[in-house]
Design an enzyme around this catalytic site. Sequence first.
Site, PDB file in Angstrom:
ATOM      1  N   ALA A 187     -53.356  46.940  -9.807  1.00  0.00           N
ATOM      2  CA  ALA A 187     -53.757  47.676  -8.617  1.00  0.00           C
ATOM      3  C   ALA A 187     -54.278  49.048  -9.025  1.00  0.00           C
ATOM      4  O   ALA A 187     -54.055  49.512 -10.143  1.00  0.00           O
ATOM      5  CB  ALA A 187     -52.575  47.824  -7.663  1.00  0.00           C
ATOM      6  N   GLU A 227     -50.771  38.637  -9.894  1.00  0.00           N
ATOM      7  CA  GLU A 227     -50.371  38.134  -8.577  1.00  0.00           C
ATOM      8  C   GLU A 227     -51.541  37.467  -7.863  1.00  0.00           C
ATOM      9  O   GLU A 227     -51.361  36.473  -7.150  1.00  0.00           O
ATOM     10  CB  GLU A 227     -49.786  39.267  -7.743  1.00  0.00           C
ATOM     11  CG  GLU A 227     -48.435  39.735  -8.267  1.00  0.00           C
ATOM     12  CD  GLU A 227     -47.901  40.951  -7.550  1.00  0.00           C
ATOM     13  OE1 GLU A 227     -46.827  40.832  -6.936  1.00  0.00           O
ATOM     14  OE2 GLU A 227     -48.551  42.013  -7.588  1.00  0.00           O
ATOM     15  N   GLU A 283     -44.807  46.375 -13.363  1.00  0.00           N
ATOM     16  CA  GLU A 283     -44.473  47.316 -12.286  1.00  0.00           C
ATOM     17  C   GLU A 283     -43.220  48.140 -12.543  1.00  0.00           C
ATOM     18  O   GLU A 283     -43.139  49.301 -12.116  1.00  0.00           O
ATOM     19  CB  GLU A 283     -44.334  46.554 -10.960  1.00  0.00           C
ATOM     20  CG  GLU A 283     -45.654  46.128 -10.326  1.00  0.00           C
ATOM     21  CD  GLU A 283     -46.174  44.797 -10.850  1.00  0.00           C
ATOM     22  OE1 GLU A 283     -47.120  44.263 -10.260  1.00  0.00           O
ATOM     23  OE2 GLU A 283     -45.633  44.293 -11.862  1.00  0.00           O
ATOM     24  N   GLY A 330     -50.960  43.393  -9.912  1.00  0.00           N
ATOM     25  CA  GLY A 330     -51.639  42.741  -8.808  1.00  0.00           C
ATOM     26  C   GLY A 330     -52.680  41.735  -9.259  1.00  0.00           C
ATOM     27  O   GLY A 330     -52.996  40.784  -8.537  1.00  0.00           O
TER      28      GLY A 330
END
Length: 260
Positions: free
Chosen positions: A66, A115, A135, A112
């Site tokens: 992200a 993901e 993370e 992300g």
Amino acid sequence: MEFENILTETRDSIQYITINRESKLNALNRATLAELHTAFVNAFNNPAVSGIIITGAGAKAFVAGADISEFVNLDAESGAALARNNQIDVFDLIANGNKPVIAAINGFALGGGLELALACHIRIAAETAKMGLPEVTLGLIPGYGGTQRLTQLIGKGKALEMILTADMITATDALQYGLVTHVVSQEALLAKAEELMLKIISRAPLALSAAIRSVNAGLIDGVNGYETEIDEFGKCFGTEDFKEGVAAFLQKRKAEFKGR
């Protein structure tokens, strides 16, 4: 529709979506996530599209995570809203899509980005790809379904090891864990994704959608996946594609499915 952060192209009934922020290692900022939502809604609703392949621009990254700079001013409430909205609008949208989605992981798939790949129905990787959920090094946890989908794919022990150590794994490791189904050279990645997708979309479209729904149902708390399978199986008998499939089998010819 013109996008600023992604590229889209349709060939041979396949919608190609390329995250096009190579200088940022294709990081997912708000604008990119919004464009992905629009692109997938359009693809799922476009009768000219039978399947979707998503990849990243360049050779370095699928999506390297992200855009962390957008997290700086978030608090507990706004952070939860960010995760909830993006899970619904992008990650769950892909996972529950009515058409098959393949992630062609061409490089780093981190946070992300991993993901996003996990939300796709099938993942293949270039042999140079690296994957991880880092993370916890930021004082966070995966917020776009990573704790759930990674565990479903590779089991609790390996998933917790990846999440808690924040270590990256190689494409070879990912294949061994069951995170990806094929590892090929960087140069052969898209060709392999196309080969796989063309085989899939030669099958009956309504049956593909029914299979996706049935597999997903077994992963939802409170839903009896077997009952969903029975229901979807029964519905297939009412389709023109079923009649065509049986007729083609008995006549020893290739079926010509219409998605009806």
